[in-house]
Scaffold this motif. Sequence first.
Motif, mmCIF file in Angstrom:
data_model
loop_
_atom_site.group_PDB
_atom_site.id
_atom_site.type_symbol
_atom_site.label_atom_id
_atom_site.label_comp_id
_atom_site.label_asym_id
_atom_site.label_seq_id
_atom_site.Cartn_x
_atom_site.Cartn_y
_atom_site.Cartn_z
ATOM 1 N N PRO A 64 85.716 22.955 44.625
ATOM 2 C CA PRO A 64 86.070 21.646 45.019
ATOM 3 C C PRO A 64 84.600 21.078 46.542
ATOM 4 O O PRO A 64 84.029 22.624 47.153
ATOM 5 C CB PRO A 64 86.957 21.467 46.250
ATOM 6 C CG PRO A 64 88.312 22.383 46.216
ATOM 7 C CD PRO A 64 87.313 23.598 44.921
ATOM 8 N N THR A 65 83.811 20.689 46.857
ATOM 9 C CA THR A 65 83.440 20.083 47.925
ATOM 10 C C THR A 65 83.164 18.920 48.390
ATOM 11 O O THR A 65 84.779 18.140 47.366
ATOM 12 C CB THR A 65 81.859 20.103 47.452
ATOM 13 O OG1 THR A 65 81.105 19.728 47.922
ATOM 14 C CG2 THR A 65 81.504 18.773 46.233
ATOM 15 N N ASN A 66 83.517 18.562 49.414
ATOM 16 C CA ASN A 66 83.698 17.279 49.957
ATOM 17 C C ASN A 66 83.497 15.796 48.823
ATOM 18 O O ASN A 66 84.127 15.678 48.982
ATOM 19 C CB ASN A 66 83.406 17.320 51.502
ATOM 20 C CG ASN A 66 81.905 17.353 51.443
ATOM 21 O OD1 ASN A 66 80.813 17.443 50.447
ATOM 22 N ND2 ASN A 66 81.369 17.333 53.527
ATOM 23 N N LEU A 123 80.175 10.798 55.217
ATOM 24 C CA LEU A 123 80.008 11.450 53.849
ATOM 25 C C LEU A 123 79.790 10.760 53.012
ATOM 26 O O LEU A 123 78.681 10.619 52.695
ATOM 27 C CB LEU A 123 81.842 12.041 53.664
ATOM 28 C CG LEU A 123 82.000 13.125 54.042
ATOM 29 C CD1 LEU A 123 83.482 13.352 53.829
ATOM 30 C CD2 LEU A 123 80.663 15.032 54.177
ATOM 31 N N ILE A 124 79.755 9.073 53.516
ATOM 32 C CA ILE A 124 79.732 8.026 52.494
ATOM 33 C C ILE A 124 78.280 7.585 52.783
ATOM 34 O O ILE A 124 77.056 7.884 52.208
ATOM 35 C CB ILE A 124 80.343 7.085 52.319
ATOM 36 C CG1 ILE A 124 81.739 6.987 51.839
ATOM 37 C CG2 ILE A 124 79.843 5.642 51.465
ATOM 38 C CD1 ILE A 124 81.762 7.253 50.432
ATOM 39 N N VAL A 125 77.953 8.055 54.324
ATOM 40 C CA VAL A 125 76.374 7.572 54.756
ATOM 41 C C VAL A 125 75.737 8.963 54.135
ATOM 42 O O VAL A 125 74.614 8.487 53.824
ATOM 43 C CB VAL A 125 76.656 7.106 56.103
ATOM 44 C CG1 VAL A 125 75.311 7.629 56.355
ATOM 45 C CG2 VAL A 125 77.535 5.557 56.460
ATOM 46 N N HIS A 126 76.381 9.980 54.238
ATOM 47 C CA HIS A 126 75.539 11.169 54.006
ATOM 48 C C HIS A 126 75.227 11.000 52.200
ATOM 49 O O HIS A 126 73.870 11.139 51.846
ATOM 50 C CB HIS A 126 76.604 12.757 53.534
ATOM 51 C CG HIS A 126 75.347 13.727 53.724
ATOM 52 N ND1 HIS A 126 74.800 14.243 54.582
ATOM 53 C CD2 HIS A 126 75.744 14.021 52.716
ATOM 54 C CE1 HIS A 126 74.184 15.633 54.187
ATOM 55 N NE2 HIS A 126 74.638 15.320 52.169
ATOM 56 N N ALA A 127 76.058 10.544 51.383
ATOM 57 C CA ALA A 127 75.743 10.894 50.177
ATOM 58 C C ALA A 127 74.859 8.644 49.918
ATOM 59 O O ALA A 127 73.823 9.409 48.817
ATOM 60 C CB ALA A 127 77.237 9.887 49.337
ATOM 61 N N VAL A 128 74.906 8.331 50.811
ATOM 62 C CA VAL A 128 74.237 7.575 49.930
ATOM 63 C C VAL A 128 73.191 7.678 49.946
ATOM 64 O O VAL A 128 71.529 7.357 49.842
ATOM 65 C CB VAL A 128 74.695 5.449 50.635
ATOM 66 C CG1 VAL A 128 73.542 5.147 50.947
ATOM 67 C CG2 VAL A 128 75.967 5.344 49.671
ATOM 68 N N LEU A 129 72.169 8.055 51.673
ATOM 69 C CA LEU A 129 70.798 9.213 51.845
ATOM 70 C C LEU A 129 70.820 10.054 50.938
ATOM 71 O O LEU A 129 69.593 9.835 50.083
ATOM 72 C CB LEU A 129 71.235 9.529 53.373
ATOM 73 C CG LEU A 129 71.417 8.761 54.621
ATOM 74 C CD1 LEU A 129 71.277 9.033 55.042
ATOM 75 C CD2 LEU A 129 69.843 7.158 54.279
ATOM 76 N N HIS A 130 71.884 10.136 50.107
ATOM 77 C CA HIS A 130 71.302 11.150 49.094
ATOM 78 C C HIS A 130 70.335 10.654 48.281
ATOM 79 O O HIS A 130 69.323 10.626 47.248
ATOM 80 C CB HIS A 130 72.049 12.345 48.876
ATOM 81 C CG HIS A 130 72.413 13.310 49.299
ATOM 82 N ND1 HIS A 130 71.273 14.096 49.353
ATOM 83 C CD2 HIS A 130 73.656 14.425 49.892
ATOM 84 C CE1 HIS A 130 72.212 15.477 49.363
ATOM 85 N NE2 HIS A 130 73.177 15.016 50.936
#
Length: 162
Positions: A64-66, A123-130
Amino acid sequence: MLCDVVIEDDRWQAAGLEHLAERAARATLEHLSLDPEAWEISVLGCDDARIAALNEDFRDKPQPTNVLSWPSEERGAEAAGVRPGLPVSGPDPELGDIAIAWETCLREAAEGDKSLADHVTHLIVHAVLHLLGYDHLRDQDATLMETTEVEILGKLGVSDPY
């Protein structure tokens, strides 16, 4: 609505994932001068077992990962430390997909002495940047991504997670 949220694990419903994802994604796009109304992001709220399967399928990492993200197209910058080019709205408004795992997020929030809402927002900010081409594989890119995250989170009233 920018985010199409699918809840597989009911604990995400109680945590307000739909609201958190929408707020974080909107803030990220607005920070980068993108119109949130012109784009779509799919978000899956799942458990550790599901994200571990996804992580194995897509990254050959059977644990698993976040959070995971799948951009609809490659948007990364070629030169290290350079902001990726912004996507141009067109006939396909999909930026990509995000999956976020309940148990890992809850554990990380507790370990970091953060609220679950603040950690999920990060984490959502991080993922959207990805999804927008940001990455953290090279040191200069990591610095750019983290600085951008901190700026966005600050506007949302979330403390620097680093």
